[in-house]
Write a protein that holds these residues in place. Structure first.
Motif, PDB file in Angstrom:
ATOM      1  N   MET A 133       0.845  -1.181   0.000  1.00 13.50           N
ATOM      2  CA  MET A 133       0.000   0.000   0.000  1.00 13.50           C
ATOM      3  C   MET A 133       0.890   1.244   0.000  1.00 13.50           C
ATOM      4  N   ILE A 134       0.454   2.226  -0.751  1.00  9.68           N
ATOM      5  CA  ILE A 134       1.202   3.479  -0.761  1.00  9.68           C
ATOM      6  C   ILE A 134       0.492   4.485   0.139  1.00  9.68           C
ATOM      7  N   SER A 135       1.281   5.397   0.657  1.00  4.07           N
ATOM      8  CA  SER A 135       0.717   6.387   1.571  1.00  4.07           C
ATOM      9  C   SER A 135      -0.053   7.451   0.785  1.00  4.07           C
ATOM     10  N   LYS A 136      -0.812   8.260   1.486  1.00  4.75           N
ATOM     11  CA  LYS A 136      -1.580   9.328   0.836  1.00  4.75           C
ATOM     12  C   LYS A 136      -0.649  10.339   0.170  1.00  4.75           C
ATOM     13  N   GLU A 137       0.487  10.603   0.804  1.00  6.82           N
ATOM     14  CA  GLU A 137       1.446  11.550   0.235  1.00  6.82           C
ATOM     15  C   GLU A 137       2.031  11.005  -1.071  1.00  6.82           C
ATOM     16  N   GLU A 138       2.349   9.725  -1.071  1.00  5.95           N
ATOM     17  CA  GLU A 138       2.893   9.107  -2.287  1.00  5.95           C
ATOM     18  C   GLU A 138       1.848   9.089  -3.405  1.00  5.95           C
ATOM     19  N   LYS A 139       0.606   8.853  -3.038  1.00  3.83           N
ATOM     20  CA  LYS A 139      -0.468   8.847  -4.027  1.00  3.83           C
ATOM     21  C   LYS A 139      -0.639  10.239  -4.633  1.00  3.83           C
ATOM     22  N   LYS A 140      -0.600  11.277  -3.793  1.00  2.00           N
ATOM     23  CA  LYS A 140      -0.707  12.648  -4.292  1.00  2.00           C
ATOM     24  C   LYS A 140       0.456  12.978  -5.234  1.00  2.00           C
ATOM     25  N   GLU A 141       1.648  12.533  -4.877  1.00  6.00           N
ATOM     26  CA  GLU A 141       2.822  12.774  -5.704  1.00  6.00           C
ATOM     27  C   GLU A 141       2.684  12.090  -7.069  1.00  6.00           C
ATOM     28  N   LEU A 142       2.212  10.848  -7.090  1.00  6.47           N
ATOM     29  CA  LEU A 142       2.015  10.127  -8.352  1.00  6.47           C
ATOM     30  C   LEU A 142       0.958  10.807  -9.218  1.00  6.47           C
ATOM     31  N   LEU A 143      -0.117  11.274  -8.610  1.00  3.50           N
ATOM     32  CA  LEU A 143      -1.156  11.974  -9.362  1.00  3.50           C
ATOM     33  C   LEU A 143      -0.626  13.291  -9.925  1.00  3.50           C
ATOM     34  N   ARG A 144       0.195  13.988  -9.150  1.00  5.34           N
ATOM     35  CA  ARG A 144       0.790  15.240  -9.621  1.00  5.34           C
ATOM     36  C   ARG A 144       1.715  14.974 -10.811  1.00  5.34           C
ATOM     37  N   LEU A 145       2.526  13.901 -10.711  1.00  3.97           N
ATOM     38  CA  LEU A 145       3.437  13.565 -11.806  1.00  3.97           C
ATOM     39  C   LEU A 145       2.688  13.111 -13.055  1.00  3.97           C
ATOM     40  N   ALA A 146       1.543  12.447 -12.860  1.00  3.67           N
ATOM     41  CA  ALA A 146       0.771  11.954 -14.003  1.00  3.67           C
ATOM     42  C   ALA A 146       0.281  13.107 -14.877  1.00  3.67           C
ATOM     43  N   GLY A 147       0.072  14.245 -14.287  1.00  2.01           N
ATOM     44  CA  GLY A 147      -0.383  15.411 -15.047  1.00  2.01           C
ATOM     45  C   GLY A 147       0.747  16.296 -15.547  1.00  2.01           C
ATOM     46  N   SER A 148       1.973  15.926 -15.282  1.00  2.00           N
ATOM     47  CA  SER A 148       3.123  16.750 -15.638  1.00  2.00           C
ATOM     48  C   SER A 148       3.435  16.646 -17.133  1.00  2.00           C
ATOM     49  N   SER A 149       3.385  17.769 -17.831  1.00 11.11           N
ATOM     50  CA  SER A 149       3.705  17.766 -19.267  1.00 11.11           C
ATOM     51  C   SER A 149       5.195  17.508 -19.489  1.00 11.11           C
ATOM     52  N   THR A 150       6.029  17.944 -18.570  1.00  7.73           N
ATOM     53  CA  THR A 150       7.472  17.722 -18.696  1.00  7.73           C
ATOM     54  C   THR A 150       7.794  16.237 -18.626  1.00  7.73           C
ATOM     55  N   LEU A 151       7.194  15.534 -17.672  1.00  6.00           N
ATOM     56  CA  LEU A 151       7.428  14.096 -17.546  1.00  6.00           C
ATOM     57  C   LEU A 151       6.922  13.359 -18.785  1.00  6.00           C
ATOM     58  N   LYS A 152       5.749  13.748 -19.285  1.00  2.00           N
ATOM     59  CA  LYS A 152       5.214  13.114 -20.487  1.00  2.00           C
ATOM     60  C   LYS A 152       6.141  13.325 -21.680  1.00  2.00           C
ATOM     61  N   GLU A 153       6.674  14.522 -21.834  1.00  2.00           N
ATOM     62  CA  GLU A 153       7.603  14.808 -22.937  1.00  2.00           C
ATOM     63  C   GLU A 153       8.889  14.002 -22.782  1.00  2.00           C
ATOM     64  N   ASP A 154       9.387  13.879 -21.567  1.00  2.00           N
ATOM     65  CA  ASP A 154      10.583  13.064 -21.320  1.00  2.00           C
ATOM     66  C   ASP A 154      10.333  11.605 -21.695  1.00  2.00           C
ATOM     67  N   MET A 155       9.176  11.068 -21.343  1.00  2.00           N
ATOM     68  CA  MET A 155       8.852   9.687 -21.668  1.00  2.00           C
ATOM     69  C   MET A 155       8.710   9.491 -23.182  1.00  2.00           C
ATOM     70  N   ARG A 156       8.139  10.486 -23.883  1.00  2.00           N
ATOM     71  CA  ARG A 156       8.054  10.412 -25.349  1.00  2.00           C
ATOM     72  C   ARG A 156       9.455  10.381 -25.963  1.00  2.00           C
ATOM     73  N   HIS A 157      10.346  11.217 -25.431  1.00  2.00           N
ATOM     74  CA  HIS A 157      11.721  11.261 -25.937  1.00  2.00           C
ATOM     75  C   HIS A 157      12.426   9.919 -25.714  1.00  2.00           C
ATOM     76  N   LEU A 158      12.281   9.346 -24.531  1.00  2.00           N
ATOM     77  CA  LEU A 158      12.883   8.045 -24.252  1.00  2.00           C
ATOM     78  C   LEU A 158      12.335   6.975 -25.193  1.00  2.00           C
ATOM     79  N   SER A 159      11.049   6.998 -25.425  1.00  2.00           N
ATOM     80  CA  SER A 159      10.425   6.014 -26.305  1.00  2.00           C
ATOM     81  C   SER A 159      10.926   6.149 -27.744  1.00  2.00           C
ATOM     82  N   ALA A 160      11.097   7.381 -28.202  1.00  2.00           N
ATOM     83  CA  ALA A 160      11.528   7.612 -29.586  1.00  2.00           C
ATOM     84  C   ALA A 160      12.995   7.259 -29.809  1.00  2.00           C
ATOM     85  N   THR A 161      13.806   7.320 -28.755  1.00  2.00           N
ATOM     86  CA  THR A 161      15.252   7.106 -28.930  1.00  2.00           C
ATOM     87  C   THR A 161      15.758   5.814 -28.312  1.00  2.00           C
TER      88      THR A 161
END
Length: 73
Positions: free
Chosen positions: A1-29
């Protein structure tokens, strides 16, 4: 089980455009070390697996021949 703080952090990262762009770059290369011209190279695969086993310090088990009188599927 993850804590409430960890869950909030994951939800915040899921909406991050920077993280999404980084993942697209990793996938393409990304690079597959065992593929050559779209096909698996057995020589590269054996080399990769041998070096990986050496890296993780995997000790091979001794070979034991299978001795069976009846083998049914």
């Amino acid at each position: 089980m993850i804590s409430k703080e960890e869950k909030k952090e994951l939800l915040r990262l899921a909406g991050s455009s920077t993280l999404k762009e980084d993942m697209r770059h990793l996938s393409a290369t990304r690079h597959n070390p065992v593929m050559v011209n779209g096909k698996v190279s057995i020589d590269r695969l054996i080399t990769f697996l041998s070096e990986y086993n050496e890296f993780i310090n995997h000790e091979p088990k001794p070979f034991k021949p299978m001795i069976e009188r009846e083998m049914k599927l």
